[in-house]
Scaffold this active site. Structure first.
Site, PDB file in Angstrom:
ATOM      1  N   ALA A  33       0.751  -1.171   0.001  1.00  0.00           N
ATOM      2  CA  ALA A  33      -0.042  -0.150   0.128  1.00  0.00           C
ATOM      3  C   ALA A  33       0.884   1.444  -0.135  1.00  0.00           C
ATOM      4  O   ALA A  33       0.523   2.276  -0.524  1.00  0.00           O
ATOM      5  CB  ALA A  33      -0.956  -0.046   1.314  1.00  0.00           C
ATOM      6  N   ARG A  46     -20.251  -7.873  20.593  1.00  0.00           N
ATOM      7  CA  ARG A  46     -19.395  -8.730  21.629  1.00  0.00           C
ATOM      8  C   ARG A  46     -18.230  -9.136  20.766  1.00  0.00           C
ATOM      9  O   ARG A  46     -18.039  -9.080  19.574  1.00  0.00           O
ATOM     10  CB  ARG A  46     -20.151 -10.129  21.926  1.00  0.00           C
ATOM     11  CG  ARG A  46     -20.606 -10.880  20.610  1.00  0.00           C
ATOM     12  CD  ARG A  46     -21.697 -12.149  21.051  1.00  0.00           C
ATOM     13  NE  ARG A  46     -22.889 -11.676  21.287  1.00  0.00           N
ATOM     14  CZ  ARG A  46     -23.929 -11.406  20.123  1.00  0.00           C
ATOM     15  NH1 ARG A  46     -23.577 -11.739  19.157  1.00  0.00           N
ATOM     16  NH2 ARG A  46     -25.000 -10.863  20.551  1.00  0.00           N
ATOM     17  N   VAL A 130     -19.078 -10.239  -3.957  1.00  0.00           N
ATOM     18  CA  VAL A 130     -19.396 -11.206  -5.059  1.00  0.00           C
ATOM     19  C   VAL A 130     -18.242 -12.207  -5.138  1.00  0.00           C
ATOM     20  O   VAL A 130     -17.299 -11.896  -5.203  1.00  0.00           O
ATOM     21  CB  VAL A 130     -19.590 -10.493  -6.402  1.00  0.00           C
ATOM     22  CG1 VAL A 130     -19.854 -11.446  -7.510  1.00  0.00           C
ATOM     23  CG2 VAL A 130     -20.692  -9.585  -6.111  1.00  0.00           C
ATOM     24  N   GLY A 132     -16.729 -13.999  -3.066  1.00  0.00           N
ATOM     25  CA  GLY A 132     -15.801 -14.118  -2.044  1.00  0.00           C
ATOM     26  C   GLY A 132     -14.465 -13.489  -2.133  1.00  0.00           C
ATOM     27  O   GLY A 132     -14.310 -12.386  -2.811  1.00  0.00           O
ATOM     28  N   ILE A 134     -12.537 -14.055  -4.927  1.00  0.00           N
ATOM     29  CA  ILE A 134     -12.193 -14.176  -6.297  1.00  0.00           C
ATOM     30  C   ILE A 134     -12.366 -12.326  -6.765  1.00  0.00           C
ATOM     31  O   ILE A 134     -13.361 -11.719  -6.386  1.00  0.00           O
ATOM     32  CB  ILE A 134     -12.852 -14.685  -7.258  1.00  0.00           C
ATOM     33  CG1 ILE A 134     -13.351 -16.178  -6.760  1.00  0.00           C
ATOM     34  CG2 ILE A 134     -12.517 -14.778  -8.867  1.00  0.00           C
ATOM     35  CD1 ILE A 134     -14.185 -17.044  -7.570  1.00  0.00           C
ATOM     36  N   GLU A 188     -27.171 -23.037   5.883  1.00  0.00           N
ATOM     37  CA  GLU A 188     -27.801 -22.569   7.160  1.00  0.00           C
ATOM     38  C   GLU A 188     -29.015 -23.440   7.636  1.00  0.00           C
ATOM     39  O   GLU A 188     -29.361 -24.211   6.871  1.00  0.00           O
ATOM     40  CB  GLU A 188     -28.431 -21.366   7.038  1.00  0.00           C
ATOM     41  CG  GLU A 188     -27.581 -20.072   6.437  1.00  0.00           C
ATOM     42  CD  GLU A 188     -26.733 -19.464   7.551  1.00  0.00           C
ATOM     43  OE1 GLU A 188     -27.043 -19.580   8.701  1.00  0.00           O
ATOM     44  OE2 GLU A 188     -25.500 -19.243   7.115  1.00  0.00           O
ATOM     45  N   LYS A 203     -25.667 -11.601  -6.265  1.00  0.00           N
ATOM     46  CA  LYS A 203     -24.520 -11.271  -6.695  1.00  0.00           C
ATOM     47  C   LYS A 203     -24.527 -11.201  -8.238  1.00  0.00           C
ATOM     48  O   LYS A 203     -23.731 -10.297  -8.786  1.00  0.00           O
ATOM     49  CB  LYS A 203     -23.735 -12.510  -6.524  1.00  0.00           C
ATOM     50  CG  LYS A 203     -23.249 -12.609  -4.782  1.00  0.00           C
ATOM     51  CD  LYS A 203     -22.839 -14.118  -4.555  1.00  0.00           C
ATOM     52  CE  LYS A 203     -22.543 -14.447  -3.083  1.00  0.00           C
ATOM     53  NZ  LYS A 203     -22.348 -15.854  -2.835  1.00  0.00           N
TER      54      LYS A 203
END
Lengths: 434, 434
Positions: A33, A46, A130, A132, A134, A188, A203
Site C-alpha cells: 500500500a 461482543r 461477489v 468471496g 475471487i 444454514e 451477486k
C-alpha cells in the site's frame, strides 16, 4: 507516509477473518500500500474468541466507529439491509470511504448508496460482496475495461454447488445432500437464501450492472432454485454428457438484458462444469479477449477477508494520491449508466433438457415430438429408456436446440395434458457456454 | 474532462488489434475511464491492412511519437529488447506514461526501466506482457494484495499447451504436433522461444516478482522445454491419472524461491489439467483466499489488446486524479523489494514420473528400487508393462513421492549405469497442485 486508519464494524466470521489477515500480513500489506494500514476502532456487540483485538479500541455501539474523526475507511461486515444501510450512509455522510462485503445491501440499495457516495466524493468498495475472495469485480471493472462484455455465467453460491456436486459424485438426492451441507456448516438451518437462488441473484445483479453499465435492478432477476433437481436428472444429464450447475447468467441481447439464476446443464468438458464443492467461478465472454474465467473460494472467513483487504489497500493507494473515486462504482461513470431493458424469462432463448414419463406404446413419442415441432422447438438428442418390468410408463429424456422459453412452456403445457403422459414434465435449461 | 492522448508504437498483430478495439469500443471505454481516450499519433514503419488509422497522424520514425508533446501515454508494441528499450526509456525521460506488451523487455530490463520511471514519477504498465488478455497482473498486485502468496503455477505459453493438448488428444508425437501448430500459425518457423520455455520463463519471472515482492531475476529461472516429451510419456501419464502440462512454477520455501519452467504431470481432475489448446491459466495459492485460478486467451491480436487497453484505462483513471503511480510496478513499493534467494534446481523438492527400459529378469526391479531407496526417493506408484514379443526389454514407469531433485538425479545416474537398463532414464516432474 501517515498510516491509513480503518474502523471495522462487525466481528463475526468475516470480521474476525479480516482482523486476523490484517494482523498477520501487516508488513506485506504496508509494503504494497505504501503506508501502514491499522485497524483503529472496532464496533461489535461482543468479542469473538477466534481473533485477538489486542489494544484496538472496541465500541459496543457500532455507530461510534463512523463518528470517530480519526477513521479514514469504514469496513461494514454486520450484514443485513437495515442497520447496515444506516451505518454505511452515516459513514458516507461523515466523509468516510466504505468497504463492505454486503451483497444484499449493494444489490438492493446500491443505486442509492452510490449516489450518496458520489455526492460526498467518497468510494464504496464491495469486492467481497461477489464470489468471496475471487477478484471478479476488479476483473470486470478494470481488467476488462477495453471490452464490450457479451455475457457472463457464474457459479456464485458455494452451498448450492456443494449440494449439486454431492448429488452427482455420490448419487444422493437433494434432501440428503442438503443435510450433509448443513452438518458441514456450509448451509444454514433455513437454507432458502442459498438453495432458492436469492443469494446468487444478489451477486448476479451486481456483476451484470458492472458488465453492461446499467443501474442495479435486483427485482428483475428471474430466480429458480435447485430444490427440485432430482437425482434422476443429475444421472440422465451425465449420460447425455452434461453436469447440472446452479448458474447466474447475464447476457446482452438485441431485445434486452437477460438476468437469470437457475439450474443449468453444462457440457462436461467446460471448466465451469468441473468447478466442484463449495468453490465459485465466473466465466465472462467479452468481444476483444474472448472467454476468461475466474475461480476461487466464494465464502469463508479469510477468503472473504482477502477481498475486503484488497479493497482497503486499493483505497489506501488512492488516498496517498488524493481522496477521489478512481474507479466508478459500477465501472462506468454514474451519468453514463444505460437504462437497459431486462428481458422477462418468457422471452429468453436457451436450450432445454426435458424429462417426462410416458406410456410405452406406438404413437406416443411421435405425438410429443409433433407438439414440440409445432411450437417451434427442435430436438437435439433423445433418450428413451427401457420399460421397467413392473411399470407401463417409460422415461423419455430429450435435449432441445435453442428455443424461446415461452414456446417451450406452451409445448410442455400441451404435453402435460396428454392422457399418455403422467406426472410433471421436468425442464432444466441448458447452456453450451461456447 | 479533456481527452487522454495515446501514442502507439508498432502496428503489427497486437498494434492493429489495439487500434481496432479502441476504435470499436471508444464509447464504452470513455464511459469507463471518465474521459475520451484517443490515439493521437502512431509510429510504424509501414501501415497494416487489417486496421484503419483514419485521420490519425502516422510517423515512420517511432521516436517522433515519444517526442510528441501532446502525448500522455506511449504504448510500446514493437517487441524485442533493443529499440523497444530505447523507446521506452526515451518516453519515460519525456515524462510519458508507458504501456507495453513486451515480456522480454520487462523480464530482462524491468528493474532498470522501473527505476527510471520511479525517478520521473511515471508508470510503466505491462498487463499484456503476461498471459495475454487475462488480468493476472492486476489480480496479483491488487486483487490479492492482502495475501501472502505461497506459490503459483501457470500454463503461460499457448503454443506449448496446444502441442501437448494435440499429443494427448490425438496420440501424436511432438514433431507432428509442432508441425500442426506451425501450419495453424500458433508456432513460429523457429519455435525455440516457445517450445524451449524461454517465453514462459519471461512471464514466470514477472509473476514471481510481483507475487513475492522481489526484483526481477530472469537469469535465475530454470528452464526445460517440451521437445523431449514423448507420445509414450503422454500415454503413460494418462494411464496413471495425470496430464502433462508445460508449467511455470514459482514457490516460496524456507530455503529460497523456486523459479522453474518444465513439463509437469498434473492430476487430471485439476482445472489446470483441463486447460487445453492455446488457452492460458494461472493458479495462485495464497494464505488467506486459498487457491484462485485465472483463465483466458494468452495471445492473439484482440486478446492482448484487451490487456493493453485495460492498462490505458487504468492510467487514464489515475491521470484524471493526478499523475502519480497508484500501484507500484512490482506490487510492493520499490524500496521494499526483498532480495530473496532463488533456489538452484538441484535443491528443489517435487515428485517425479520416471520411465526406463529394463531387462525383464528377476532382481532387476529390486535393484532399481533399492537404488532409489538409498537415495532417499520413495515410490508412490509403479507400472511394469508386459514384455513386447520381439524384445527382451520392458518399460518400467514409476511415480515417486516428493524428493529433493539432486537425490533423484543421483539415483538416475546409478540406474542408468546398470547393465540391465537400456537407453535414457526419462524423468518428468510431477506437481499435485493441492
Amino acid at each position: 507516509m501517515k498510516p491509513v486508519k480503518v474502523g471495522l464494524c462487525g466481528l463475526g466470521t468475516v470480521g474476525s477473518g479480516t482482523v486476523n489477515v490484517m494482523t498477520r500480513n501487516a508488513q506485506e500489506i504496508a509494503a504494497r500500500a505504501g503506508c501502514d494500514i491499522v485497524i483503529e476502532h472496532i464496533g461489535a456487540r461482543r468479542d469473538n474468541p477466534v481473533c485477538s483485538t489486542g489494544d484496538i479500541r472496541v465500541s459496543r455501539d457500532i455507530f461510534e466507529v463512523v463518528q470517530d474523526p480519526s477513521i479514514d475507511i469504514v469496513v461494514e461486515l454486520i450484514g443485513g439491509t437495515t442497520t447496515a444501510k444506516e451505518l454505511v450512509l452515516a459513514a458516507i455522510r461523515n466523509g468516510k470511504h466504505v468497504v463492505t462485503a454486503n451483497k444484499a445491501l449493494i444489490a438492493e440499495f446500491g443505486n442509492e448508496v452510490f449516489q450518496e457516495a458520489h455526492a460526498k466524493g467518497v468510494s464504496v468498495a464491495f469486492e467481497a460482496a461477489v464470489a468471496g475472495g475471487i477478484p471478479i469485480i476488479k476483473a470486470i471493472r478494470e481488467g476488462l475495461a477495453g471490452n464490450r462484455i457479451e455475457w457472463l455465467a457464474g457459479i456464485i453460491n458455494g452451498t448450492g454447488n456443494f449440494i449439486l456436486s454431492e448429488m452427482r459424485d455420490r448419487g444422493r438426492d437433494f434432501a440428503d445432500a442438503l443435510k450433509d451441507a448443513q452438518n458441514l456448516g456450509y448451509a444454514e438451518a433455513d437454507p432458502t437464501f442459498d438453495v432458492e437462488g436469492i443469494d446468487a441473484a444478489h451477486k448476479l445483479v451486481i456483476l451484470a450492472s458492472m458488465a453492461f453499465g446499467m443501474p442495479l435492478q435486483f427485482e428483475k432477476v428471474f430466480t429458480e432454485g435447485i430444490s427440485r433437481v432430482s437425482a434422476a436428472d443429475v444421472a440422465y444429464a451425465d449420460e447425455l454428457g452434461y453436469r447440472i450447475k446452479h448458474l447466474g447468467i447475464a447476457r446482452q441481447t438485441a431485445k434486452g438484458v437477460e438476468l437469470r439464476v437457475h439450474p443449468t446443464l453444462v457440457p462436461y468438458k467446460r471448466l465451469l462444469a468441473n468447478v466442484d464443492g463449495v468453490m465459485n467461478a465466473v466465466l465472462v465472454k467479452s468481444d476483444a479477449v474472448g472467454p476468461t474465467l475466474y475461480y476461487g473460494a466464494g465464502a469463508g472467513a479469510e477468503a472473504t477477508a482477502s477481498a475486503v483487504v484488497a479493497d482497503v489497500v486499493d483505497l489506501a493507494r488512492t488516498l496517498t494520491v488524493e481522496a477521489k473515486q478512481r474507479v466508478p462504482h459500477l465501472g462506468v461513470q454514474a451519468d453514463n449508466l444505460s437504462e437497459l431493458p431486462v428481458l422477462p424469462i418468457d422471452e429468453v432463448e436457451t436450450a432445454y433438457y426435458v424429462r417426462m414419463s410416458a406410456l410405452d406404446k406406438p404413437g406416443v413419442l411421435s405425438t410429443i415430438t409433433q407438439i414440440l415441432s409445432e411450437a417451434g422447438v427442435s430436438i437435439e438428442a433423445l433418450i428413451q429408456k427401457e420399460q421397467p418390468e413392473d411399470q407401463d410408463m417409460v422415461p423419455i429424456i430429450l435435449v432441445t436446440n435453442r428455443s424461446v422459453e415461452k414456446n417451450l412452456m406452451a409445448a410442455i403445457e400441451r404435453i402435460q395434458a396428454l392422457p399418455t403422459v403422467a406426472g410433471e414434465v421436468v425442464h432444466i435449461r441448458l447452456e453450451t457456454l461456447g
